[in-house]
Scaffold this active site. Structure first.
Site, mmCIF file in Angstrom:
data_model
loop_
_atom_site.group_PDB
_atom_site.id
_atom_site.type_symbol
_atom_site.label_atom_id
_atom_site.label_comp_id
_atom_site.label_asym_id
_atom_site.label_seq_id
_atom_site.Cartn_x
_atom_site.Cartn_y
_atom_site.Cartn_z
ATOM 1 N N ARG A 99 0.832 -1.221 0.088
ATOM 2 C CA ARG A 99 0.000 -0.108 0.152
ATOM 3 C C ARG A 99 0.672 1.212 -0.037
ATOM 4 O O ARG A 99 1.658 1.452 0.956
ATOM 5 C CB ARG A 99 -0.713 0.008 1.250
ATOM 6 C CG ARG A 99 -1.741 1.413 1.392
ATOM 7 C CD ARG A 99 -2.781 1.126 2.479
ATOM 8 N NE ARG A 99 -3.853 0.595 1.966
ATOM 9 C CZ ARG A 99 -5.185 0.539 2.546
ATOM 10 N NH1 ARG A 99 -5.240 1.342 3.424
ATOM 11 N NH2 ARG A 99 -6.161 -0.055 1.643
ATOM 12 N N HIS A 126 -7.268 0.901 -6.525
ATOM 13 C CA HIS A 126 -7.541 0.126 -5.150
ATOM 14 C C HIS A 126 -7.958 -1.219 -6.009
ATOM 15 O O HIS A 126 -9.166 -1.511 -5.731
ATOM 16 C CB HIS A 126 -8.416 0.782 -4.441
ATOM 17 C CG HIS A 126 -8.164 0.163 -3.003
ATOM 18 N ND1 HIS A 126 -7.574 -0.914 -2.771
ATOM 19 C CD2 HIS A 126 -8.909 0.429 -1.927
ATOM 20 C CE1 HIS A 126 -7.750 -1.300 -1.340
ATOM 21 N NE2 HIS A 126 -8.483 -0.465 -0.763
ATOM 22 N N ASP A 218 -17.269 7.389 -1.644
ATOM 23 C CA ASP A 218 -15.920 7.133 -1.019
ATOM 24 C C ASP A 218 -15.716 8.358 -0.392
ATOM 25 O O ASP A 218 -16.224 9.418 -0.478
ATOM 26 C CB ASP A 218 -14.862 6.762 -1.783
ATOM 27 C CG ASP A 218 -13.671 6.546 -1.030
ATOM 28 O OD1 ASP A 218 -13.466 6.398 0.270
ATOM 29 O OD2 ASP A 218 -12.383 6.479 -1.794
ATOM 30 N N ARG A 286 -14.126 -8.530 1.038
ATOM 31 C CA ARG A 286 -12.537 -8.016 0.886
ATOM 32 C C ARG A 286 -12.002 -9.545 1.138
ATOM 33 O O ARG A 286 -10.693 -9.522 0.545
ATOM 34 C CB ARG A 286 -12.182 -6.952 1.628
ATOM 35 C CG ARG A 286 -12.658 -5.559 1.419
ATOM 36 C CD ARG A 286 -12.253 -5.021 0.173
ATOM 37 N NE ARG A 286 -10.699 -4.998 -0.099
ATOM 38 C CZ ARG A 286 -9.790 -4.050 0.493
ATOM 39 N NH1 ARG A 286 -10.250 -3.103 0.905
ATOM 40 N NH2 ARG A 286 -8.504 -4.563 0.520
HETATM 41 N N1 CP Z 1 -11.487 -0.006 2.093
HETATM 42 C C1 CP Z 1 -10.139 -0.229 2.566
HETATM 43 O O1 CP Z 1 -9.352 -0.363 1.838
HETATM 44 O O2 CP Z 1 -10.140 -0.130 4.125
HETATM 45 P P1 CP Z 1 -8.716 -0.143 4.608
HETATM 46 O O3 CP Z 1 -8.004 1.482 4.320
HETATM 47 O O4 CP Z 1 -9.084 -0.168 6.025
HETATM 48 O O5 CP Z 1 -7.814 -1.189 4.417
HETATM 49 N N1 NVA Z 2 -9.695 6.857 -1.173
HETATM 50 C C1 NVA Z 2 -9.566 6.301 0.156
HETATM 51 C C2 NVA Z 2 -9.808 4.860 0.033
HETATM 52 C C3 NVA Z 2 -9.318 4.137 1.522
HETATM 53 C C4 NVA Z 2 -9.670 2.771 1.600
HETATM 54 C C5 NVA Z 2 -8.067 6.665 0.179
HETATM 55 O O1 NVA Z 2 -7.119 6.394 -0.345
HETATM 56 O O2 NVA Z 2 -7.728 7.179 1.570
#
Ligand code: CP
Ligand code: NVA
Length: 301
Positions: A99, A126, A218, A286
């Site tokens: 990430r 994502h 989101d 997920r």
């Molecule tokens: N939706 C999602 O990726 O959540 P987290 O940031 O908690 O992993």
């Molecule tokens: N768009 C958000 C998604 C979190 C899961 C971010 O990047 O923070």
């Protein structure tokens, strides 16, 4: 030689996307522990709940051992070059997952490593979330071809992966985004060419949501954008998914959100906590989607 990686949904063909969704729903025993005795590195430059927990458990369910690492411990390009990290870690692990803030980091990991690399969220996309999103919609509606998905809010990493996956499954894709936070014209055409019945963008949430079968949103402030919080909140005024907006969607429409959610901002509490909300199913998916994706990358067909 580089391996198949999952940096974007478009790293899969539409047939492979269908297959990953099918594998995601197979009983765990049927997958025959393709990661038995093997490690998977999970490197996080940003916080996570769902992605960390679901990926760790997916690796365990496939017989492997997840190794969670905070980004600062490996220090992409600060402690050592991304390429050195890739070439060292491939000696320990069957797959690397990260990430990251900058999408180019996962691209460089994938280019340097001989094992699959999984994007667990970047500024661009994502894909694991996109898989869970379409898996959830498929569970709600059966086949998705010809149905309409609406996304209201920031055209961000989650929106892009959702648009790509929905397009590849033959959906109509509608986006409602304020100017400056929208998809460029070329991006709409790129998504359309992935197989969408249609791709439309408007500044009007009502226009995007009317008759839609699934309404997604989101956060308006993604991780790393905290300094722009107030500017963003101002720009997204009027984009809250509330009961009035949901009332113009299809009568059987579902509400979806990748979480974490900010009630009273991008979504009203009575929508996310109401009967149309599928966010818990989506969040639990997920795990299934992560297991399906990792199994696919490990060779399960
Ligand atoms: N939706 C999602 O990726 O959540 P987290 O940031 O908690 O992993
Ligand atoms: N768009 C958000 C998604 C979190 C899961 C971010 O990047 O923070």
């Amino acid at each position: 030689m580089t391996a198949r990686s999952l940096l974007d949904i478009t790293d899969l063909t539409p047939d492979e996307l269908d297959l990953v969704l099918d594998v995601s729903e197979r009983p765990i025993d049927a997958l025959a522990r393709p990661l038995a005795g093997l490690g998977v590195a999970l490197i996080f430059e940003k916080p996570s709940n769902r992605t960390r927990q679901s990926m760790e458990m997916a690796v365990v369910q496939l017989g492997g051992h997840p190794v969670y690492t905070r980004g600062e411990e490996v220090g992409f390009d600060t402690r050592e070059p991304v390429e050195d990290i890739a070439r060292i870690m491939e000696g320990y692990h069957a797959m690397l997952a990260a990430r990251v803030f900058d999408h180019s980091v996962v691209e460089r990991l994938a280019a340097a490593a001989s094992v699959p690399v999984v994007n667990m969220l970047s500024d661009r996309s994502h894909p694991l979330q996109g898989l869970a999103d379409v898996l959830t919609m498929r569970q709600c509606f059966g086949g998705l071809a010809g149905l309409t998905v609406a996304y209201v809010g920031d055209y961000n990493n989650v929106a892009r992966s959702l648009a790509e996956a929905s397009a590849m499954l033959g959906m109509h894709v509608r986006l409602a985004c304020p100017a400056g936070f929208d998809a460029a014209d070329g991006e709409l055409e790129r998504v359309r060419l992935l197989g969408a019945r249609s791709v439309e963008q408007t500044v009007s949430p009502q226009e995007a949501v009317v008759g839609a079968h699934a309404v997604h949103t989101d956060t308006w402030v993604s991780m790393g954008q905290e300094a722009d919080k107030q500017t963003r909140r101002d720009a997204f005024e009027g984009y809250t998914v509330d009961a009035a907006l949901m009332s113009v969607a299809d009568p059987d429409a579902v509400f979806m959100h990748c979480l974490p959610a900010y009630r009273g901002l991008e979504v009203a509490a009575d929508v996310i906590d109401g009967p149309r909300s599928r966010v818990l199913q989506q969040g639990h998916n997920r795990l299934h989607a992560a297991r399906g994706a990792l199994a696919f990358l490990a060779g399960v067909r």
